[in-house]
Design a protein around this motif. Structure first.
Motif, mmCIF file in Angstrom:
data_model
loop_
_atom_site.group_PDB
_atom_site.id
_atom_site.type_symbol
_atom_site.label_atom_id
_atom_site.label_comp_id
_atom_site.label_asym_id
_atom_site.label_seq_id
_atom_site.Cartn_x
_atom_site.Cartn_y
_atom_site.Cartn_z
ATOM 1 N N VAL A 16 -5.706 -11.445 4.858
ATOM 2 C CA VAL A 16 -5.414 -10.688 6.083
ATOM 3 C C VAL A 16 -3.877 -10.120 6.146
ATOM 4 C CG1 VAL A 16 -5.124 -11.024 8.583
ATOM 5 C CG2 VAL A 16 -6.845 -12.181 7.340
ATOM 6 N N THR A 17 -3.069 -10.986 5.612
ATOM 7 C CA THR A 17 -1.644 -10.308 5.370
ATOM 8 C C THR A 17 -1.392 -9.282 4.588
ATOM 9 O OG1 THR A 17 -0.739 -12.784 5.834
ATOM 10 C CG2 THR A 17 0.710 -11.077 4.871
ATOM 11 N N THR A 18 -2.312 -9.367 3.523
ATOM 12 C CA THR A 18 -2.302 -8.210 2.568
ATOM 13 C C THR A 18 -2.863 -6.899 3.291
ATOM 14 O OG1 THR A 18 -2.456 -9.549 0.617
ATOM 15 C CG2 THR A 18 -2.839 -7.171 0.235
ATOM 16 N N LEU A 19 -4.086 -7.071 4.013
ATOM 17 C CA LEU A 19 -4.580 -5.987 4.577
ATOM 18 C C LEU A 19 -3.641 -5.105 5.683
ATOM 19 C CD1 LEU A 19 -8.328 -7.335 4.981
ATOM 20 C CD2 LEU A 19 -7.360 -5.388 3.707
ATOM 21 N N GLU A 24 -0.121 -0.770 7.297
ATOM 22 C CA GLU A 24 1.359 -0.317 7.694
ATOM 23 C C GLU A 24 1.648 1.082 6.627
ATOM 24 O OE1 GLU A 24 4.026 -3.579 7.574
ATOM 25 O OE2 GLU A 24 2.895 -4.498 9.643
ATOM 26 N N THR A 25 1.619 0.661 5.373
ATOM 27 C CA THR A 25 1.743 1.655 4.297
ATOM 28 C C THR A 25 0.981 2.972 4.614
ATOM 29 O OG1 THR A 25 2.358 -0.315 2.812
ATOM 30 C CG2 THR A 25 2.086 1.912 1.893
ATOM 31 N N LEU A 26 -0.213 2.696 4.848
ATOM 32 C CA LEU A 26 -1.152 4.004 5.229
ATOM 33 C C LEU A 26 -0.651 4.574 6.434
ATOM 34 C CD1 LEU A 26 -3.899 5.426 4.206
ATOM 35 C CD2 LEU A 26 -4.935 3.831 5.781
ATOM 36 N N LEU A 90 -10.373 -5.468 -0.812
ATOM 37 C CA LEU A 90 -9.964 -6.690 -0.304
ATOM 38 C C LEU A 90 -10.860 -7.110 0.828
ATOM 39 C CD1 LEU A 90 -6.120 -6.016 -0.133
ATOM 40 C CD2 LEU A 90 -7.442 -7.907 -1.619
ATOM 41 N N GLU A 91 -11.395 -6.048 1.532
ATOM 42 C CA GLU A 91 -12.485 -6.452 2.741
ATOM 43 C C GLU A 91 -13.733 -7.238 2.260
ATOM 44 O OE1 GLU A 91 -12.802 -2.759 4.832
ATOM 45 O OE2 GLU A 91 -10.986 -3.211 5.855
#
Length: 218
Positions: A16-19, A24-26, A90-91
């Motif tokens: 979840v943190t990675t997503l 944010e980066t996107l 990741l999802e």
């Protein structure tokens, strides 16, 4: 040190943190792309102005900067595509992990229930139920069996007596005189007198039947 104090983070929390970080980066890349597109459009307008002013060298410089901006926009687009690909992976991994966890939880619950229920106990319980059912059946049969004087009655004699009663009832119905429904009234127009039908004569069979009924009444 931090992992020793607070323990190792769960894979689900890490995913979840990675997503969230990828989202944010996107968003940041999309904002930069919009800025670069505006700068490229501005260089095109400047090149038009320099062209109208007959300043060819300055117009060419504007077009060069526009192409540099377009290259950066293309690069940002590739970055966004890679981030989208990573998010999809990741999802999918997150869904797989949750499915495996659910299956593992179900397997543990099934194992615990199997430990709580022994097959020998089940067989013993079923035997007790069958025994109680058979006992209840015997009790009901004992209660429904005739006792006292009713136990000495012969079923065949009772059925024969019932047949005699039914035969006598049928014979009585055949000997009763046939009843006829009253005749419907006949409409007679005004000024005309209705003629009464002549009385019907009894037949020989009806006379014999009436005589037989009179003898039985005596």
């Amino acid at each position: 040190m931090f992992s020793r104090m607070f323990g190792k983070p769960k894979p689900e929390a890490t995913t979840v943190t990675t997503l969230d970080k990828l989202n944010e980066t996107l968003e940041m890349l999309e904002k930069k792309e919009k800025v670069l597109l505006k700068k490229a459009a501005a260089e095109v307008e400047k090149a038009k102005e320099f062209t109208r002013a007959k300043n060819k060298r300055a117009a060419i410089q504007c077009l060069k900067r526009k192409r540099l901006y377009e290259q950066q926009v293309e690069q940002l687009g590739n970055f966004q595509l890679r981030i989208h690909d990573q998010m999809i992976m990741l999802e999918g991994a997150k869904a797989t992990t949750e499915t495996v966890d659910a299956l593992r939880t179900g397997a543990k619950a099934m194992k615990a229930m199997q430990k709580a229920v022994n097959i020998d106990d089940v067989d013993k319980t079923m035997d007790e139920i069958n025994e109680q059912t058979e006992n209840m059946k015997q009790i009901q049969e004992a209660l429904s069996a005739p006792i006292g004087a009713a136990a000495d009655f012969d079923e065949d004699e009772l059925e024969a007596e019932l047949e005699e009663l039914e035969g006598a009832e049928l014979e009585e119905q055949l000997l009763q005189p046939a009843t006829t429904a009253p005749a419907a009234p006949v409409y007679v127009p005004a000024g005309r007198q209705q003629t009464r039908p002549a009385p019907r004569q009894n037949t020989a069979e009806e006379d014999e039947l009436a005589a037989l009924q009179a003898e039985m009444a005596l």
